[in-house]
Structure formats: structure tokens, C-alpha cells
Write a protein that holds these residues in place. Structure first.
Motif, PDB file in Angstrom:
ATOM      1  N   MET A  77      62.184  36.728  19.411  1.00 31.29           N
ATOM      2  CA  MET A  77      61.516  38.048  19.932  1.00 31.29           C
ATOM      3  C   MET A  77      59.970  38.096  19.526  1.00 31.29           C
ATOM      4  N   GLY A  78      59.674  37.232  18.583  1.00 25.32           N
ATOM      5  CA  GLY A  78      58.093  37.361  18.223  1.00 25.32           C
ATOM      6  C   GLY A  78      57.880  37.790  16.952  1.00 25.32           C
TER       7      GLY A  78
ATOM      8  N   GLU B  86      51.844  48.618  22.640  1.00 27.61           N
ATOM      9  CA  GLU B  86      52.761  47.844  23.565  1.00 27.61           C
ATOM     10  C   GLU B  86      52.085  46.477  23.748  1.00 27.61           C
ATOM     11  N   LEU B  87      50.853  46.365  23.703  1.00 32.08           N
ATOM     12  CA  LEU B  87      50.079  44.923  23.504  1.00 32.08           C
ATOM     13  C   LEU B  87      50.857  43.975  22.490  1.00 32.08           C
ATOM     14  N   ILE B  88      50.877  44.792  21.273  1.00 31.45           N
ATOM     15  CA  ILE B  88      51.428  43.737  20.059  1.00 31.45           C
ATOM     16  C   ILE B  88      52.909  43.076  20.714  1.00 31.45           C
ATOM     17  N   VAL B  89      53.682  44.110  21.244  1.00 28.07           N
ATOM     18  CA  VAL B  89      54.951  43.791  21.587  1.00 28.07           C
ATOM     19  C   VAL B  89      55.148  42.600  22.702  1.00 28.07           C
ATOM     20  N   SER B  90      54.257  43.046  23.676  1.00 31.13           N
ATOM     21  CA  SER B  90      54.230  42.025  24.932  1.00 31.13           C
ATOM     22  C   SER B  90      53.721  40.780  24.551  1.00 31.13           C
ATOM     23  N   ARG B  91      52.673  40.751  23.641  1.00 32.82           N
ATOM     24  CA  ARG B  91      51.894  39.468  23.321  1.00 32.82           C
ATOM     25  C   ARG B  91      52.796  38.565  22.482  1.00 32.82           C
ATOM     26  N   ALA B  92      53.619  39.454  21.412  1.00 36.49           N
ATOM     27  CA  ALA B  92      54.576  38.680  20.580  1.00 36.49           C
ATOM     28  C   ALA B  92      55.818  38.079  21.580  1.00 36.49           C
TER      29      ALA B  92
ATOM     30  N   SER C 121      55.459  36.880  24.561  1.00 34.20           N
ATOM     31  CA  SER C 121      55.119  35.854  25.489  1.00 34.20           C
ATOM     32  C   SER C 121      54.489  34.734  24.785  1.00 34.20           C
ATOM     33  N   HIS C 122      53.715  35.082  23.358  1.00 26.26           N
ATOM     34  CA  HIS C 122      52.807  34.097  22.836  1.00 26.26           C
ATOM     35  C   HIS C 122      53.340  33.738  21.609  1.00 26.26           C
ATOM     36  N   ARG C 123      54.515  34.511  20.776  1.00 24.49           N
ATOM     37  CA  ARG C 123      55.203  34.552  19.584  1.00 24.49           C
ATOM     38  C   ARG C 123      54.432  35.099  18.535  1.00 24.49           C
ATOM     39  N   HIS C 124      53.438  34.558  17.853  1.00 19.69           N
ATOM     40  CA  HIS C 124      52.969  35.176  16.670  1.00 19.69           C
ATOM     41  C   HIS C 124      51.417  35.930  16.999  1.00 19.69           C
TER      42      HIS C 124
ATOM     43  N   GLU D 278      55.912  49.661  12.111  1.00 22.12           N
ATOM     44  CA  GLU D 278      57.247  50.406  12.555  1.00 22.12           C
ATOM     45  C   GLU D 278      57.559  50.181  13.772  1.00 22.12           C
ATOM     46  N   PHE D 279      56.449  50.473  14.913  1.00 20.46           N
ATOM     47  CA  PHE D 279      56.804  50.250  15.991  1.00 20.46           C
ATOM     48  C   PHE D 279      57.464  48.817  16.627  1.00 20.46           C
ATOM     49  N   ALA D 280      56.526  47.895  16.308  1.00 21.09           N
ATOM     50  CA  ALA D 280      57.087  46.553  16.372  1.00 21.09           C
ATOM     51  C   ALA D 280      58.379  46.165  16.104  1.00 21.09           C
ATOM     52  N   ALA D 281      58.874  46.618  14.565  1.00 24.63           N
ATOM     53  CA  ALA D 281      60.095  46.556  14.273  1.00 24.63           C
ATOM     54  C   ALA D 281      61.242  47.116  15.178  1.00 24.63           C
ATOM     55  N   ALA D 282      60.827  48.213  15.463  1.00 25.40           N
ATOM     56  CA  ALA D 282      61.753  48.985  16.495  1.00 25.40           C
ATOM     57  C   ALA D 282      62.000  48.323  17.671  1.00 25.40           C
ATOM     58  N   HIS D 283      61.225  47.328  18.188  1.00 25.64           N
ATOM     59  CA  HIS D 283      61.454  46.600  19.460  1.00 25.64           C
ATOM     60  C   HIS D 283      61.514  45.240  19.148  1.00 25.64           C
ATOM     61  N   GLY D 284      62.118  44.871  17.885  1.00 22.83           N
ATOM     62  CA  GLY D 284      62.816  43.721  17.780  1.00 22.83           C
ATOM     63  C   GLY D 284      61.975  42.603  17.101  1.00 22.83           C
ATOM     64  N   LEU D 285      60.584  42.946  16.803  1.00 21.21           N
ATOM     65  CA  LEU D 285      59.516  41.996  16.210  1.00 21.21           C
ATOM     66  C   LEU D 285      60.105  41.643  14.643  1.00 21.21           C
ATOM     67  N   THR D 286      59.762  40.538  14.104  1.00 19.62           N
ATOM     68  CA  THR D 286      59.685  40.333  12.624  1.00 19.62           C
ATOM     69  C   THR D 286      58.299  40.639  12.361  1.00 19.62           C
ATOM     70  N   VAL D 287      58.300  41.482  10.987  1.00 21.62           N
ATOM     71  CA  VAL D 287      56.847  42.024  10.820  1.00 21.62           C
ATOM     72  C   VAL D 287      56.495  41.515   9.344  1.00 21.62           C
ATOM     73  N   ASP D 288      55.316  41.535   8.953  1.00 23.91           N
ATOM     74  CA  ASP D 288      54.859  40.990   7.960  1.00 23.91           C
ATOM     75  C   ASP D 288      53.233  41.760   7.725  1.00 23.91           C
ATOM     76  N   MET D 289      52.851  41.653   6.418  1.00 21.52           N
ATOM     77  CA  MET D 289      51.771  42.381   6.024  1.00 21.52           C
ATOM     78  C   MET D 289      51.136  41.695   5.021  1.00 21.52           C
TER      79      MET D 289
END
Length: 255
Positions: A1-2, A69-75, A77-80, A100-111
Motif C-alpha cells: 500500500m506504500g 491526499e498527495l501523500i497517499v496517492s503518491r505512496a 503509485s510510487h511506493r516510498h 495519522e492520515f497516512a496510517a488511517a489510509h493503510g500506509l506504513t509510517v515512520d518518522m
């Protein structure tokens, strides 16, 4: 999922980015970067798509909802995706919201934390945020809330003996000065540092009573931070020590 990595770029000087942040950029497929990020850092990600999503002089390249939205869509389509933010993303950087937004949309997140301008910028000018006998604590406060008002915490901080660092507060400088004057602190040292740690850094040092005139004369403006407290006087000591050291070296140099 990105995958999303929120990365702190530090306060401006490219050498203040961390090794872990560089590694994240080197592994990025897309970099979304803010206005206060030094663009030289993008050279660590030559293989990635670079998208400017910052704000300059009140003009937005993207609204926050669009960035999310751009974070989610690019993740997807492009992965990282690396979200590159000035300073530290968890100090008034909205990094937590985007994660929080990215995780709620299925992305793996790190900081990856960054060096915060709240401490690094004063340090570059010889101003410690704490000092034995002068300050036992420091407050870091946003000068402008989401309602575009001065934070109520500034009035509370003005009653303390702590060092107070105010980010995004230049438009509220008159209000800040008024609060400190009401507490009988007109003679308290204060510094305003523009473009901290960068080649075009500027500073004005005065007292609460005189800082507005100094800001006008030096034409100081955003991006800048405001430092209030007895520790600001330490800068003069450091300058004098540096001048004494230089004079000794010159005296020892052969004619």
C-alpha cells in the motif's frame, strides 16, 4: 500500500541534517518538501520526484488536505514518500497529523526527528536556552494559532522566569511586547533571529522596550524566531570572548 517517512530537515544549514534523514532521502521515490527546507538537500534524492508543497508569504502551493491526499496517492503509485519538513516535524510541523492520515489510509509510517530551530537557531548566535543561574527551563510557543491569534500561553510564559522561544510570532511582536511590559519586564533581553543558521541570517538584540525599533531598523521579518530571557545577554559575553581570543592570536602572529 506504500510507505511514508516524515523527515526533519533541520533549521536551514544543510550540514545539520542527520545521517538517518539522508538515508531516508536516498531511498525515496517521491519527496514532498516545504518552503523552509534548504533545496540543496534534494540532491540526496536525485532519483526521486520532487514536489514543492510549502507556503511562502501566505501563498499555499497546496492546502493541508491536498498534501494529505498527495501523500497517499503518491505512496500507492510510487511506493516510498518522504515528507521533508524544516526543523523537527513534531515541533509545530504537523508531522503527527500527516502520519495519522497516512496510517488511517493503510500506509506504513515512520518518522526521522530533526534538529529544531527553537534550540539550534539561538545556539548559532551564542544564546543558550538554559543557563545555570539565569534560566531553569524554556518554553517553545507558537506565536500564531490556527485562529490566527496570539497563543494564550505567551501571557502565562511572560509571568515565569523561563526562557521563551516563540515561533511564527513576528506579526504578533507588538502584542508580545505589551504582555511583557505588563509584567514589569521592559528591561528583559530579547532577540529576533531571521533565517537562522543560513548564509543570510540576521539578528537584532535589544530589550523588550526597544526591540520593535531594532526590528524596524534592521528590517527583520519572517521566517524568524523570537527569544526572550536573561540568556540572550550571554551572546554579548560570547562575542567579547571571541574578540579577546582573536586579539591574542593577532598579537602572537609574526609581523
Amino acid at each position: 500500500m506504500g510507505f511514508l517517512t516524515v523527515v526533519g530537515a533541520g533549521p536551514g544549514d544543510v550540514e545539520l541534517i542527520t545521517l538517518k534523514a539522508i538515508k531516508a532521502l536516498q531511498g525515496a521515490d517521491v519527496v514532498l518538501y516545504d518552503a523552509l527546507v534548504n533545496p540543496e538537500l534534494l540532491e540526496y534524492a536525485p532519483q526521486a520526484e520532487h514536489i514543492f508543497v510549502g507556503k511562502r508569504k501566505g501563498c499555499y502551493a497546496y492546502r493541508q488536505e491536498q498534501i494529505n491526499e498527495l501523500i497517499v496517492s503518491r505512496a500507492r503509485s510510487h511506493r516510498h514518500v518522504v515528507r521533508l519538513k524544516g526543523g523537527d516535524p513534531f515541533v509545530f510541523g504537523r508531522g503527527a497529523e500527516e502520519m495519522e492520515f497516512a496510517a488511517a489510509h493503510g500506509l506504513t509510517v515512520d518518522m526521522v526527528p530533526g534538529i529544531s530551530s527553537s534550540t539550534a537557531v539561538p545556539a548559532y548566535q551564542g544564546i543558550p536556552v538554559t543557563k545555570r543561574g539565569s534560566s531553569e527551563s524554556f518554553w517553545v510557543i507558537t506565536g500564531t494559532t490556527k485562529e490566527h491569534k496570539l497563543s494564550n500561553d505567551v501571557a502565562l510564559a511572560a509571568q515565569s522566569e523561563a526562557t521563551v522561544i516563540i515561533l511564527m510570532g513576528m506579526s504578533k511582536l507588538s502584542e508580545i511586547v505589551t504582555l511583557y511590559k505588563k509584567q514589569g519586564k521592559s528591561d528583559l533581553p530579547i532577540g529576533v533571529i531571521q533565517n537562522g543558521t543560513c548564509w543570510d541570517e540576521k539578528i537584532g538584540v535589544a530589550t523588550v522596550a526597544t526591540i520593535e525599533e531594532v526590528v524596524r531598523k534592521r528590517q527583520l521579518a519572517n521566517p524568524a524566531i523570537i527569544v526572550i530571557g536573561e540568556v540572550v545577554a550571554h551572546r554579548k559575553i560570547m562575542i567579547q570572548l571571541a574578540e579577546n581570543h582573536r586579539s591574542k592570536l593577532e598579537a602572537l602572529s609574526p609581523v
